[in-house]
Design a protein around this motif. Structure first.
Motif, PDB file in Angstrom:
ATOM      1  N   LEU A  45      86.131 102.193  59.829  1.00 41.48           N
ATOM      2  CA  LEU A  45      87.419 101.989  60.503  1.00 41.48           C
ATOM      3  C   LEU A  45      87.296 100.995  61.651  1.00 41.48           C
ATOM      4  O   LEU A  45      88.116 100.080  61.791  1.00 41.48           O
ATOM      5  CB  LEU A  45      87.957 103.328  61.021  1.00 41.48           C
ATOM      6  CG  LEU A  45      88.553 104.271  59.983  1.00 41.48           C
ATOM      7  CD1 LEU A  45      88.843 105.624  60.624  1.00 41.48           C
ATOM      8  CD2 LEU A  45      89.818 103.695  59.387  1.00 41.48           C
ATOM      9  N   VAL A  46      86.268 101.136  62.471  1.00 40.74           N
ATOM     10  CA  VAL A  46      86.092 100.230  63.605  1.00 40.74           C
ATOM     11  C   VAL A  46      85.712  98.830  63.125  1.00 40.74           C
ATOM     12  O   VAL A  46      86.206  97.823  63.650  1.00 40.74           O
ATOM     13  CB  VAL A  46      85.048 100.806  64.584  1.00 40.74           C
ATOM     14  CG1 VAL A  46      84.684  99.795  65.653  1.00 40.74           C
ATOM     15  CG2 VAL A  46      85.569 102.073  65.221  1.00 40.74           C
ATOM     16  N   ALA A  47      84.843  98.743  62.113  1.00 35.75           N
ATOM     17  CA  ALA A  47      84.425  97.433  61.617  1.00 35.75           C
ATOM     18  C   ALA A  47      85.610  96.656  61.035  1.00 35.75           C
ATOM     19  O   ALA A  47      85.765  95.458  61.309  1.00 35.75           O
ATOM     20  CB  ALA A  47      83.331  97.594  60.570  1.00 35.75           C
ATOM     21  N   PHE A  48      86.443  97.323  60.252  1.00 39.89           N
ATOM     22  CA  PHE A  48      87.600  96.633  59.695  1.00 39.89           C
ATOM     23  C   PHE A  48      88.642  96.314  60.761  1.00 39.89           C
ATOM     24  O   PHE A  48      89.350  95.310  60.670  1.00 39.89           O
ATOM     25  CB  PHE A  48      88.227  97.447  58.557  1.00 39.89           C
ATOM     26  CG  PHE A  48      87.535  97.254  57.241  1.00 39.89           C
ATOM     27  CD1 PHE A  48      87.788  96.124  56.474  1.00 39.89           C
ATOM     28  CD2 PHE A  48      86.624  98.185  56.777  1.00 39.89           C
ATOM     29  CE1 PHE A  48      87.145  95.926  55.269  1.00 39.89           C
ATOM     30  CE2 PHE A  48      85.974  97.997  55.573  1.00 39.89           C
ATOM     31  CZ  PHE A  48      86.232  96.863  54.812  1.00 39.89           C
ATOM     32  N   ASP A  49      88.722  97.145  61.788  1.00 45.43           N
ATOM     33  CA  ASP A  49      89.642  96.856  62.886  1.00 45.43           C
ATOM     34  C   ASP A  49      89.209  95.585  63.624  1.00 45.43           C
ATOM     35  O   ASP A  49      90.041  94.736  63.954  1.00 45.43           O
ATOM     36  CB  ASP A  49      89.679  98.038  63.853  1.00 45.43           C
ATOM     37  CG  ASP A  49      90.678  97.843  64.963  1.00 45.43           C
ATOM     38  OD1 ASP A  49      91.842  97.504  64.668  1.00 45.43           O
ATOM     39  OD2 ASP A  49      90.301  98.013  66.147  1.00 45.43           O
ATOM     40  N   VAL A  50      87.910  95.436  63.862  1.00 49.14           N
ATOM     41  CA  VAL A  50      87.405  94.236  64.530  1.00 49.14           C
ATOM     42  C   VAL A  50      87.523  93.024  63.616  1.00 49.14           C
ATOM     43  O   VAL A  50      87.895  91.931  64.044  1.00 49.14           O
ATOM     44  CB  VAL A  50      85.939  94.460  64.996  1.00 49.14           C
ATOM     45  CG1 VAL A  50      85.312  93.165  65.452  1.00 49.14           C
ATOM     46  CG2 VAL A  50      85.899  95.505  66.085  1.00 49.14           C
ATOM     47  N   TRP A  51      87.226  93.204  62.341  1.00 51.29           N
ATOM     48  CA  TRP A  51      87.252  92.086  61.400  1.00 51.29           C
ATOM     49  C   TRP A  51      88.670  91.554  61.186  1.00 51.29           C
ATOM     50  O   TRP A  51      88.885  90.351  61.092  1.00 51.29           O
ATOM     51  CB  TRP A  51      86.647  92.530  60.073  1.00 51.29           C
ATOM     52  CG  TRP A  51      86.505  91.435  59.072  1.00 51.29           C
ATOM     53  CD1 TRP A  51      85.730  90.330  59.169  1.00 51.29           C
ATOM     54  CD2 TRP A  51      87.160  91.346  57.808  1.00 51.29           C
ATOM     55  NE1 TRP A  51      85.849  89.555  58.044  1.00 51.29           N
ATOM     56  CE2 TRP A  51      86.723  90.167  57.184  1.00 51.29           C
ATOM     57  CE3 TRP A  51      88.064  92.170  57.133  1.00 51.29           C
ATOM     58  CZ2 TRP A  51      87.172  89.777  55.932  1.00 51.29           C
ATOM     59  CZ3 TRP A  51      88.493  91.791  55.890  1.00 51.29           C
ATOM     60  CH2 TRP A  51      88.054  90.597  55.303  1.00 51.29           C
ATOM     61  N   LEU A  52      89.654  92.447  61.138  1.00 47.80           N
ATOM     62  CA  LEU A  52      91.041  92.020  60.939  1.00 47.80           C
ATOM     63  C   LEU A  52      91.720  91.577  62.226  1.00 47.80           C
ATOM     64  O   LEU A  52      92.840  91.049  62.192  1.00 47.80           O
ATOM     65  CB  LEU A  52      91.852  93.159  60.299  1.00 47.80           C
ATOM     66  CG  LEU A  52      91.443  93.526  58.871  1.00 47.80           C
ATOM     67  CD1 LEU A  52      92.196  94.763  58.420  1.00 47.80           C
ATOM     68  CD2 LEU A  52      91.709  92.366  57.927  1.00 47.80           C
ATOM     69  N   ARG A  53      91.066  91.795  63.359  1.00 50.41           N
ATOM     70  CA  ARG A  53      91.620  91.455  64.685  1.00 50.41           C
ATOM     71  C   ARG A  53      93.016  92.043  64.865  1.00 50.41           C
ATOM     72  O   ARG A  53      93.971  91.358  65.238  1.00 50.41           O
ATOM     73  CB  ARG A  53      91.639  89.942  64.888  1.00 50.41           C
ATOM     74  CG  ARG A  53      90.256  89.348  64.973  1.00 50.41           C
ATOM     75  CD  ARG A  53      90.319  87.881  65.342  1.00 50.41           C
ATOM     76  NE  ARG A  53      88.987  87.356  65.519  1.00 50.41           N
ATOM     77  CZ  ARG A  53      88.332  86.682  64.587  1.00 50.41           C
ATOM     78  NH1 ARG A  53      88.890  86.460  63.415  1.00 50.41           N
ATOM     79  NH2 ARG A  53      87.136  86.217  64.825  1.00 50.41           N
ATOM     80  N   ASP A  54      93.093  93.331  64.594  1.00 47.89           N
ATOM     81  CA  ASP A  54      94.360  94.051  64.709  1.00 47.89           C
ATOM     82  C   ASP A  54      94.759  94.150  66.177  1.00 47.89           C
ATOM     83  O   ASP A  54      93.970  94.578  67.016  1.00 47.89           O
ATOM     84  CB  ASP A  54      94.212  95.446  64.101  1.00 47.89           C
ATOM     85  CG  ASP A  54      95.518  96.208  64.057  1.00 47.89           C
ATOM     86  OD1 ASP A  54      96.578  95.588  64.149  1.00 47.89           O
ATOM     87  OD2 ASP A  54      95.453  97.448  63.908  1.00 47.89           O
ATOM     88  N   THR A  55      95.981  93.765  66.487  1.00 47.88           N
ATOM     89  CA  THR A  55      96.421  93.794  67.885  1.00 47.88           C
ATOM     90  C   THR A  55      96.722  95.216  68.347  1.00 47.88           C
ATOM     91  O   THR A  55      96.636  95.507  69.533  1.00 47.88           O
ATOM     92  CB  THR A  55      97.677  92.926  68.083  1.00 47.88           C
ATOM     93  OG1 THR A  55      98.689  93.372  67.191  1.00 47.88           O
ATOM     94  CG2 THR A  55      97.351  91.465  67.825  1.00 47.88           C
ATOM     95  N   LEU A  56      97.070  96.101  67.437  1.00 45.72           N
ATOM     96  CA  LEU A  56      97.348  97.492  67.810  1.00 45.72           C
ATOM     97  C   LEU A  56      96.091  98.360  67.820  1.00 45.72           C
ATOM     98  O   LEU A  56      96.132  99.495  68.291  1.00 45.72           O
ATOM     99  CB  LEU A  56      98.366  98.098  66.843  1.00 45.72           C
ATOM    100  CG  LEU A  56      99.754  97.466  66.866  1.00 45.72           C
ATOM    101  CD1 LEU A  56     100.630  98.094  65.800  1.00 45.72           C
ATOM    102  CD2 LEU A  56     100.384  97.635  68.227  1.00 45.72           C
ATOM    103  N   HIS A  57      94.996  97.834  67.291  1.00 47.92           N
ATOM    104  CA  HIS A  57      93.732  98.577  67.212  1.00 47.92           C
ATOM    105  C   HIS A  57      93.931  99.920  66.519  1.00 47.92           C
ATOM    106  O   HIS A  57      93.523 100.973  67.011  1.00 47.92           O
ATOM    107  CB  HIS A  57      93.097  98.752  68.590  1.00 47.92           C
ATOM    108  CG  HIS A  57      92.764  97.451  69.248  1.00 47.92           C
ATOM    109  ND1 HIS A  57      91.786  96.611  68.765  1.00 47.92           N
ATOM    110  CD2 HIS A  57      93.308  96.827  70.332  1.00 47.92           C
ATOM    111  CE1 HIS A  57      91.725  95.540  69.539  1.00 47.92           C
ATOM    112  NE2 HIS A  57      92.642  95.632  70.480  1.00 47.92           N
ATOM    113  N   GLY A  58      94.548  99.869  65.359  1.00 43.93           N
ATOM    114  CA  GLY A  58      94.816 101.076  64.585  1.00 43.93           C
ATOM    115  C   GLY A  58      93.549 101.749  64.091  1.00 43.93           C
ATOM    116  O   GLY A  58      93.478 102.982  64.023  1.00 43.93           O
ATOM    117  N   GLY A  59      92.538 100.972  63.728  1.00 42.78           N
ATOM    118  CA  GLY A  59      91.282 101.555  63.272  1.00 42.78           C
ATOM    119  C   GLY A  59      90.582 102.345  64.354  1.00 42.78           C
ATOM    120  O   GLY A  59      90.032 103.423  64.106  1.00 42.78           O
TER     121      GLY A  59
END
Length: 124
Positions: A45-59
């Motif tokens: 979850l954290v790796a995909f959140d960082v990789w997608l550069r999610d602004t809401l940090h959903g991961g």
């Protein structure tokens, strides 16, 4: 950051946890293996959140919820294992399959519908 490194680590963690759940007989080791599997999911979850550069940090938010659920699960699980250990004297999962106090009726032997009436007549 390359996504492959945390993904491979998460797969290794998850496989180690899966092996622990399937191969171990001690209930505490099974709970620890489930925690390894949950940590592998958190890492993904954290790796995909960082990789997608999610602004809401959903991961990362889901990871916090997963950690809270895992803490509650391990607390309840350890309380159950401790209570079972105090009553039975073992935390071996194979020995805990039969939770009934007595042997109970034999499932291979069919019940006679007239048996309760015969017992009542014999008692009188």
């Amino acid at each position: 950051m390359h996504l492959a490194y945390p993904a491979v680590l998460a797969v290794l963690l998850f496989c180690t946890g899966l092996y622990g759940v399937l191969a171990r007989r001690n209930a505490i080791l099974v709970l620890m293996s489930v925690e390894l599997m949950l940590n592998a999911v958190n890492l993904n979850l954290v790796a995909f959140d960082v990789w997608l550069r999610d602004t809401l940090h959903g991961g990362q938010a889901l990871t916090l919820f997963t950690i809270a659920i895992a803490a509650a699960e391990i607390g309840i699980g350890l309380a159950i294992v401790l209570a079972v250990y105090r009553n039975r004297g073992t935390s071996d999962i194979d020995r805990l399959r039969d939770t009934a106090e007595g042997p109970g009726p034999d499932p291979a032997e069919p019940e006679d519908p007239a048996a309760p009436a015969q017992k009542a007549e014999a008692a009188a």
